[in-house]
Design a protein around this motif. Structure first.
Motif, mmCIF file in Angstrom:
data_model
loop_
_atom_site.group_PDB
_atom_site.id
_atom_site.type_symbol
_atom_site.label_atom_id
_atom_site.label_comp_id
_atom_site.label_asym_id
_atom_site.label_seq_id
_atom_site.Cartn_x
_atom_site.Cartn_y
_atom_site.Cartn_z
ATOM 1 N N ARG A 291 0.841 -1.188 0.000
ATOM 2 C CA ARG A 291 0.000 0.000 0.000
ATOM 3 C C ARG A 291 0.884 1.248 0.000
ATOM 4 N N PRO A 292 0.293 2.426 -0.231
ATOM 5 C CA PRO A 292 1.087 3.670 -0.201
ATOM 6 C C PRO A 292 1.843 3.897 1.105
ATOM 7 N N ASP A 293 1.359 3.343 2.224
ATOM 8 C CA ASP A 293 2.065 3.508 3.505
ATOM 9 C C ASP A 293 3.120 2.411 3.732
ATOM 10 N N SER A 294 3.458 1.671 2.676
ATOM 11 C CA SER A 294 4.489 0.616 2.682
ATOM 12 C C SER A 294 4.119 -0.617 3.502
ATOM 13 N N THR A 295 2.849 -0.790 3.843
ATOM 14 C CA THR A 295 2.407 -2.019 4.492
ATOM 15 C C THR A 295 1.888 -2.962 3.415
ATOM 16 N N PHE A 296 1.793 -4.240 3.749
ATOM 17 C CA PHE A 296 1.345 -5.233 2.790
ATOM 18 C C PHE A 296 -0.012 -5.785 3.214
ATOM 19 N N PRO A 297 -0.956 -5.936 2.267
ATOM 20 C CA PRO A 297 -2.263 -6.482 2.625
ATOM 21 C C PRO A 297 -2.183 -7.973 2.947
ATOM 22 N N LYS A 298 -3.182 -8.456 3.662
ATOM 23 C CA LYS A 298 -3.274 -9.873 3.984
ATOM 24 C C LYS A 298 -3.282 -10.664 2.679
ATOM 25 N N GLY A 299 -2.583 -11.763 2.664
ATOM 26 C CA GLY A 299 -2.526 -12.588 1.465
ATOM 27 C C GLY A 299 -1.248 -12.390 0.664
ATOM 28 N N THR A 300 -0.453 -11.385 1.010
ATOM 29 C CA THR A 300 0.866 -11.248 0.387
ATOM 30 C C THR A 300 1.878 -11.821 1.370
ATOM 31 N N PHE A 301 2.834 -12.553 0.860
ATOM 32 C CA PHE A 301 3.750 -13.286 1.727
ATOM 33 C C PHE A 301 5.070 -12.565 1.926
ATOM 34 N N ASP A 302 5.625 -12.722 3.111
ATOM 35 C CA ASP A 302 6.975 -12.293 3.451
ATOM 36 C C ASP A 302 7.802 -13.576 3.492
ATOM 37 N N PHE A 303 8.624 -13.810 2.459
ATOM 38 C CA PHE A 303 9.374 -15.053 2.361
ATOM 39 C C PHE A 303 10.669 -14.990 3.170
ATOM 40 N N TYR A 304 11.033 -16.111 3.762
ATOM 41 C CA TYR A 304 12.251 -16.270 4.536
ATOM 42 C C TYR A 304 13.180 -17.175 3.734
ATOM 43 N N LEU A 305 14.331 -16.647 3.310
ATOM 44 C CA LEU A 305 15.254 -17.438 2.506
ATOM 45 C C LEU A 305 16.412 -17.930 3.364
ATOM 46 N N PRO A 306 16.668 -19.244 3.351
ATOM 47 C CA PRO A 306 17.764 -19.786 4.140
ATOM 48 C C PRO A 306 19.121 -19.350 3.595
ATOM 49 N N THR A 307 20.046 -19.044 4.503
ATOM 50 C CA THR A 307 21.388 -18.615 4.120
ATOM 51 C C THR A 307 22.440 -19.622 4.534
ATOM 52 N N LYS A 308 22.032 -20.735 5.075
ATOM 53 C CA LYS A 308 22.968 -21.772 5.494
ATOM 54 C C LYS A 308 22.365 -23.121 5.140
ATOM 55 N N ASN A 309 23.181 -23.991 4.601
ATOM 56 C CA ASN A 309 22.699 -25.304 4.206
ATOM 57 C C ASN A 309 22.597 -26.217 5.420
ATOM 58 N N VAL A 310 21.370 -26.454 5.866
ATOM 59 C CA VAL A 310 21.129 -27.388 6.968
ATOM 60 C C VAL A 310 20.347 -28.601 6.469
ATOM 61 N N PHE A 311 20.202 -28.690 5.147
ATOM 62 C CA PHE A 311 19.433 -29.771 4.544
ATOM 63 C C PHE A 311 20.383 -30.852 4.049
ATOM 64 N N THR A 312 19.861 -32.041 3.889
ATOM 65 C CA THR A 312 20.657 -33.122 3.329
ATOM 66 C C THR A 312 20.194 -33.365 1.901
ATOM 67 N N GLY A 313 21.098 -33.188 0.959
ATOM 68 C CA GLY A 313 20.808 -33.430 -0.455
ATOM 69 C C GLY A 313 19.765 -32.488 -1.027
ATOM 70 N N GLY A 314 19.678 -32.461 -2.337
ATOM 71 C CA GLY A 314 18.632 -31.725 -3.035
ATOM 72 C C GLY A 314 18.624 -30.222 -2.843
ATOM 73 N N VAL A 315 19.810 -29.595 -2.712
ATOM 74 C CA VAL A 315 19.854 -28.153 -2.547
ATOM 75 C C VAL A 315 20.709 -27.525 -3.641
ATOM 76 N N GLU A 316 20.497 -26.242 -3.852
ATOM 77 C CA GLU A 316 21.310 -25.500 -4.809
ATOM 78 C C GLU A 316 21.804 -24.224 -4.142
ATOM 79 N N ASN A 317 23.112 -24.071 -4.069
ATOM 80 C CA ASN A 317 23.732 -22.869 -3.531
ATOM 81 C C ASN A 317 23.910 -21.854 -4.650
ATOM 82 N N GLY A 318 24.321 -20.646 -4.297
ATOM 83 C CA GLY A 318 24.693 -19.660 -5.303
ATOM 84 C C GLY A 318 23.595 -18.691 -5.685
#
Length: 127
Positions: free
Chosen positions: A55-82
């Motif tokens: 919105r003009p006041d820089s807030t986001f309406p319900k239904g828009t997501f704030d994504f969290y991106l991992p910065t450290k590999n804590v998974f086993t297999g199936g990941v892509e760095n870079g």
């Protein structure tokens, strides 16, 4: 990708404030003033930058997501760095040998700053 409420037991280290641009469908970092240049055309409602529904006041309406991106590999297999943020357009891009052109870099390629101190290397799961 996890959004809105990360499970910290899964993501030991992560960065928040990533949004999905409604115009070009790229992930962009919304944690700076301005949302970075978007390759999609200018509109009266959204201007030139990435647009995540804020919105003009820089807030986001319900239904828009704030994504969290991992910065450290804590998974086993199936990941892509870079995966990194382009410092020019703020989009999430793969920092590999075949960099693509950037909407904010006068026809140049994305500017990811490689392995410099303070630059996140995002780890994405391959499905």
């Amino acid at each position: 990708m996890v959004h809105d409420d990360p499970v910290t037991a899964i993501f030991v280290e992560y960065q928040t404030n990533w949004r999905n641009c409604h115009k070009c469908q790229a992930m962009y970092f919304a944690g700076h003033s301005g949302n970075g240049a978007c390759p999609a055309p200018y509109t009266e409602e959204t201007g030139w930058g990435h647009y995540g529904g804020e919105r003009p006041d820089s807030t986001f309406p319900k239904g828009t997501f704030d994504f969290y991106l991992p910065t450290k590999n804590v998974f086993t297999g199936g990941v892509e760095n870079g995966w990194r943020a382009c410092w020019a357009c703020l989009a999430l891009v793969y920092d590999g040998p075949d960099k693509k052109s950037c909407a904010a870099n006068d026809g140049g390629v994305h500017d990811c700053h490689g392995d410099e101190a303070g630059v996140y290397n995002f780890v994405l799961l391959k499905v």
